[in-house]
Design an enzyme around this catalytic site. Structure first.
Site, PDB file in Angstrom:
ATOM      1  N   ALA A 170       0.860  -1.182   0.000  1.00  0.00           N
ATOM      2  CA  ALA A 170       0.000   0.000   0.000  1.00  0.00           C
ATOM      3  C   ALA A 170       0.897   1.234   0.000  1.00  0.00           C
ATOM      4  O   ALA A 170       2.057   1.167   0.422  1.00  0.00           O
ATOM      5  CB  ALA A 170      -0.872  -0.005   1.245  1.00  0.00           C
ATOM      6  N   GLY A 173       0.538  -5.176   0.503  1.00  0.00           N
ATOM      7  CA  GLY A 173      -0.576  -5.212  -0.449  1.00  0.00           C
ATOM      8  C   GLY A 173      -0.156  -5.743  -1.813  1.00  0.00           C
ATOM      9  O   GLY A 173      -0.978  -6.293  -2.545  1.00  0.00           O
ATOM     10  N   GLU A 181      -0.327  -9.365  -1.489  1.00  0.00           N
ATOM     11  CA  GLU A 181      -1.756  -9.699  -1.415  1.00  0.00           C
ATOM     12  C   GLU A 181      -2.408  -9.601  -2.791  1.00  0.00           C
ATOM     13  O   GLU A 181      -3.237 -10.436  -3.156  1.00  0.00           O
ATOM     14  CB  GLU A 181      -2.456  -8.778  -0.409  1.00  0.00           C
ATOM     15  CG  GLU A 181      -2.035  -9.103   1.025  1.00  0.00           C
ATOM     16  CD  GLU A 181      -2.496  -8.063   2.044  1.00  0.00           C
ATOM     17  OE1 GLU A 181      -2.332  -6.855   1.783  1.00  0.00           O
ATOM     18  OE2 GLU A 181      -3.021  -8.457   3.092  1.00  0.00           O
ATOM     19  N   GLU A 227       4.047  -5.406   6.936  1.00  0.00           N
ATOM     20  CA  GLU A 227       3.173  -4.485   7.685  1.00  0.00           C
ATOM     21  C   GLU A 227       3.566  -4.382   9.152  1.00  0.00           C
ATOM     22  O   GLU A 227       3.450  -3.328   9.766  1.00  0.00           O
ATOM     23  CB  GLU A 227       1.701  -4.942   7.575  1.00  0.00           C
ATOM     24  CG  GLU A 227       1.060  -4.753   6.212  1.00  0.00           C
ATOM     25  CD  GLU A 227       1.271  -5.933   5.277  1.00  0.00           C
ATOM     26  OE1 GLU A 227       2.188  -6.760   5.515  1.00  0.00           O
ATOM     27  OE2 GLU A 227       0.522  -6.031   4.297  1.00  0.00           O
TER      28      GLU A 227
HETATM   29  N1  DAK Z   1       4.593   3.435  -0.431  1.00  0.00           N
HETATM   30  C1  DAK Z   1       5.033   4.635  -0.897  1.00  0.00           C
HETATM   31  N2  DAK Z   1       6.230   4.813  -1.472  1.00  0.00           N
HETATM   32  C2  DAK Z   1       7.047   3.744  -1.558  1.00  0.00           C
HETATM   33  C3  DAK Z   1       6.658   2.473  -1.074  1.00  0.00           C
HETATM   34  C4  DAK Z   1       5.354   2.329  -0.484  1.00  0.00           C
HETATM   35  N3  DAK Z   1       4.906   1.158  -0.042  1.00  0.00           N
HETATM   36  N4  DAK Z   1       7.676   1.606  -1.296  1.00  0.00           N
HETATM   37  C5  DAK Z   1       8.642   2.313  -1.897  1.00  0.00           C
HETATM   38  N5  DAK Z   1       8.271   3.596  -2.049  1.00  0.00           N
HETATM   39  C6  DAK Z   1       9.036   4.681  -2.653  1.00  0.00           C
HETATM   40  C7  DAK Z   1      10.194   5.095  -1.738  1.00  0.00           C
HETATM   41  O1  DAK Z   1       9.746   5.985  -0.749  1.00  0.00           O
HETATM   42  C8  DAK Z   1      11.132   5.736  -2.737  1.00  0.00           C
HETATM   43  O2  DAK Z   1      10.656   7.021  -3.039  1.00  0.00           O
HETATM   44  P1  DAK Z   1      11.694   8.288  -3.123  1.00  0.00           P
HETATM   45  O3  DAK Z   1      12.390   8.322  -1.792  1.00  0.00           O
HETATM   46  O4  DAK Z   1      12.609   7.929  -4.272  1.00  0.00           O
HETATM   47  O5  DAK Z   1      10.805   9.459  -3.397  1.00  0.00           O
HETATM   48  C9  DAK Z   1      10.948   4.889  -4.001  1.00  0.00           C
HETATM   49  O6  DAK Z   1       9.694   4.235  -3.836  1.00  0.00           O
HETATM   50  C10 DAK Z   1      12.013   3.819  -4.159  1.00  0.00           C
HETATM   51  O7  DAK Z   1      12.072   3.091  -2.957  1.00  0.00           O
HETATM   52  P2  DAK Z   1      13.445   2.831  -2.154  1.00  0.00           P
HETATM   53  O8  DAK Z   1      14.411   3.938  -2.383  1.00  0.00           O
HETATM   54  O9  DAK Z   1      13.078   2.525  -0.745  1.00  0.00           O
HETATM   55  O10 DAK Z   1      13.976   1.539  -2.907  1.00  0.00           O
HETATM   56  P3  DAK Z   1      14.885   0.383  -2.311  1.00  0.00           P
HETATM   57  O11 DAK Z   1      15.247  -0.481  -3.469  1.00  0.00           O
HETATM   58  O12 DAK Z   1      15.991   0.923  -1.467  1.00  0.00           O
HETATM   59  O13 DAK Z   1      13.925  -0.440  -1.321  1.00  0.00           O
HETATM   60  C11 DAK Z   1      11.874  -1.593  -0.703  1.00  0.00           C
HETATM   61  C12 DAK Z   1      12.845  -1.142  -1.846  1.00  0.00           C
HETATM   62  C13 DAK Z   1      10.642  -2.196  -1.358  1.00  0.00           C
HETATM   63  C14 DAK Z   1      12.558  -2.642   0.168  1.00  0.00           C
HETATM   64  C15 DAK Z   1      11.530  -0.352   0.181  1.00  0.00           C
HETATM   65  O14 DAK Z   1      11.101   0.711  -0.679  1.00  0.00           O
HETATM   66  C16 DAK Z   1      10.418  -0.645   1.170  1.00  0.00           C
HETATM   67  O15 DAK Z   1      10.666  -1.227   2.218  1.00  0.00           O
HETATM   68  N6  DAK Z   1       9.202  -0.181   0.834  1.00  0.00           N
HETATM   69  C17 DAK Z   1       8.057  -0.301   1.751  1.00  0.00           C
HETATM   70  C18 DAK Z   1       7.533  -1.711   1.750  1.00  0.00           C
HETATM   71  C19 DAK Z   1       6.358  -1.849   2.715  1.00  0.00           C
HETATM   72  O16 DAK Z   1       6.504  -1.692   3.936  1.00  0.00           O
HETATM   73  N7  DAK Z   1       5.229  -2.194   2.172  1.00  0.00           N
HETATM   74  C20 DAK Z   1       4.057  -2.508   2.978  1.00  0.00           C
HETATM   75  C21 DAK Z   1       3.177  -1.285   3.145  1.00  0.00           C
HETATM   76  S1  DAK Z   1       1.779  -1.636   4.207  1.00  0.00           S
HETATM   77  C22 DAK Z   1      -5.854  -2.185   3.191  1.00  0.00           C
HETATM   78  C23 DAK Z   1      -5.401  -3.324   2.597  1.00  0.00           C
HETATM   79  C24 DAK Z   1      -4.036  -3.576   2.489  1.00  0.00           C
HETATM   80  C25 DAK Z   1      -3.113  -2.678   2.994  1.00  0.00           C
HETATM   81  C26 DAK Z   1      -3.571  -1.522   3.586  1.00  0.00           C
HETATM   82  C27 DAK Z   1      -4.961  -1.265   3.703  1.00  0.00           C
HETATM   83  N8  DAK Z   1      -7.295  -1.908   3.308  1.00  0.00           N
HETATM   84  C28 DAK Z   1      -8.187  -2.910   2.762  1.00  0.00           C
HETATM   85  C29 DAK Z   1      -7.733  -0.702   3.817  1.00  0.00           C
HETATM   86  C30 DAK Z   1      -1.701  -2.958   2.835  1.00  0.00           C
HETATM   87  C31 DAK Z   1      -0.748  -2.369   3.605  1.00  0.00           C
HETATM   88  C32 DAK Z   1       0.654  -2.437   3.172  1.00  0.00           C
HETATM   89  O17 DAK Z   1       1.024  -2.958   2.130  1.00  0.00           O
END
Ligand code: DAK
Length: 257
Positions: A65, A108, A111, A131
């Protein structure tokens, strides 16, 4: 016109959806989820579309997400969150979905991949539910679908630690069905979709539903569904065509009735 999703086809019965938010590793914001749901509505209504392939980029299928959007939302809003409706729409899509997963499929993103019926991954794919690192938990089926695909121990490890697994480990655990060289993942997924697109549409639809029943119901209920669906297909023109084409040693021409 979608801003975050590229739509191609249908070609040979296959529609290709490519997530396109490169600046955020295809993070699923409300707009992108809405565009996926709308594209699936169109694909469902279009008789020429027999299967859908969904993919991202070589670096990321989807990194979860959109965390920036999540941070900006207040808790009261979550109750009527439009993303819930989009996810439900994706889950109800009746035609086959094949996911071509390269790079990160996290949160997500993992998922979304698990909403597909067939998961094909590139060698560089990474799966995880991070998450827990954000103080939350999976919200689009991660705990339930991972548990069914991977069993209790590996699922608990992933959702409680936020660790990622490789494509190799995902294949071994039964989350995906094939690994490809990264640059060939989409091509392979499209080929699988094209093979399915040539089959009798009603048989494909009922087969997908029956396999889903195996995860949703007890064995007796699932077997009852299979018998009913099998009987329903017995009256179709496509069944008659399939059997006749075999006897006449030619390719069947299915019409969807
Ligand atoms: N959201 C927003 N921006 C993101 C992002 C994300 N999930 N993942 C990466 N980015 C952005 C980074 O901020 C960065 O942006 P800039 O700094 O360049 O502006 C750009 O993408 C490149 O990312 P990185 O520089 O971090 O790239 P790396 O290769 O170093 O790292 C990474 C890649 C995937 C390991 C890292 O970016 C990372 O850890 N990203 C977050 C992963 C994460 O935690 N995802 C889970 C999010 S929670 C719902 C249903 C489902 C959900 C929610 C609600 N409902 C039904 C209401 C789901 C929730 C989730 O998924």
């Amino acid at each position: 016109m979608p801003q975050n999703l590229l739509i191609k086809g249908p070609e040979k019965g296959v529609r290709l959806l490519t997530l396109h938010r490169p600046e955020a590793l295809n993070a699923l914001n409300t707009a992108l989820l809405g565009e996926i749901a709308a594209a699936l509505d169109e694909a469902e209504a279009d008789p020429e579309t027999r299967a859908v392939v969904i993919t991202g980029s070589e670096k990321a299928f989807a990194a979860g997400a959109d965390i920036n959007e999540m941070a900006a939302r207040d808790l009261v809003g979550i109750l009527e969150d439009p993303r819930q409706a989009h996810w439900q729409r994706i889950a109800r899509f009746p035609k086959p979905i094949i996911a071509a997963i390269n790079g990160f499929a996290l949160g997500g993103g993992c998922e979304l991949a698990m909403h597909a019926d067939i998961l094909i991954a590139g060698e560089n794919a990474r799966f995880g539910q991070p998450e827990i690192n954000l103080g939350i938990m999976p919200g689009a089926g991660g705990t339930q679908r991972l548990r069914r695909a991977l069993g209790p121990s590996l699922t608990m490890q992933l959702v409680l630690t936020g660790e990622q697994i490789s494509a190799e480990r995902a294949l071994q655990a039964g989350l995906i069905s094939e690994i490809c060289p990264t640059e060939l993942t989409v091509e392979r997924a499209i080929r699988i979709a094209e093979i399915i697109a040539e089959k009798a549409p009603l048989a494909v639809r009922l087969t997908k539903e029956a396999v889903h029943k195996a995860a949703d119901t007890d064995l007796a209920t699932g077997l009852r569904f299979e018998r009913h669906a099998f009987t329903l297909l017995a009256g179709t023109a496509d069944r008659a065509e399939g059997l006749k084409a075999f006897q006449e040693k030619r390719k069947p021409q299915f019409k969807g009735c």
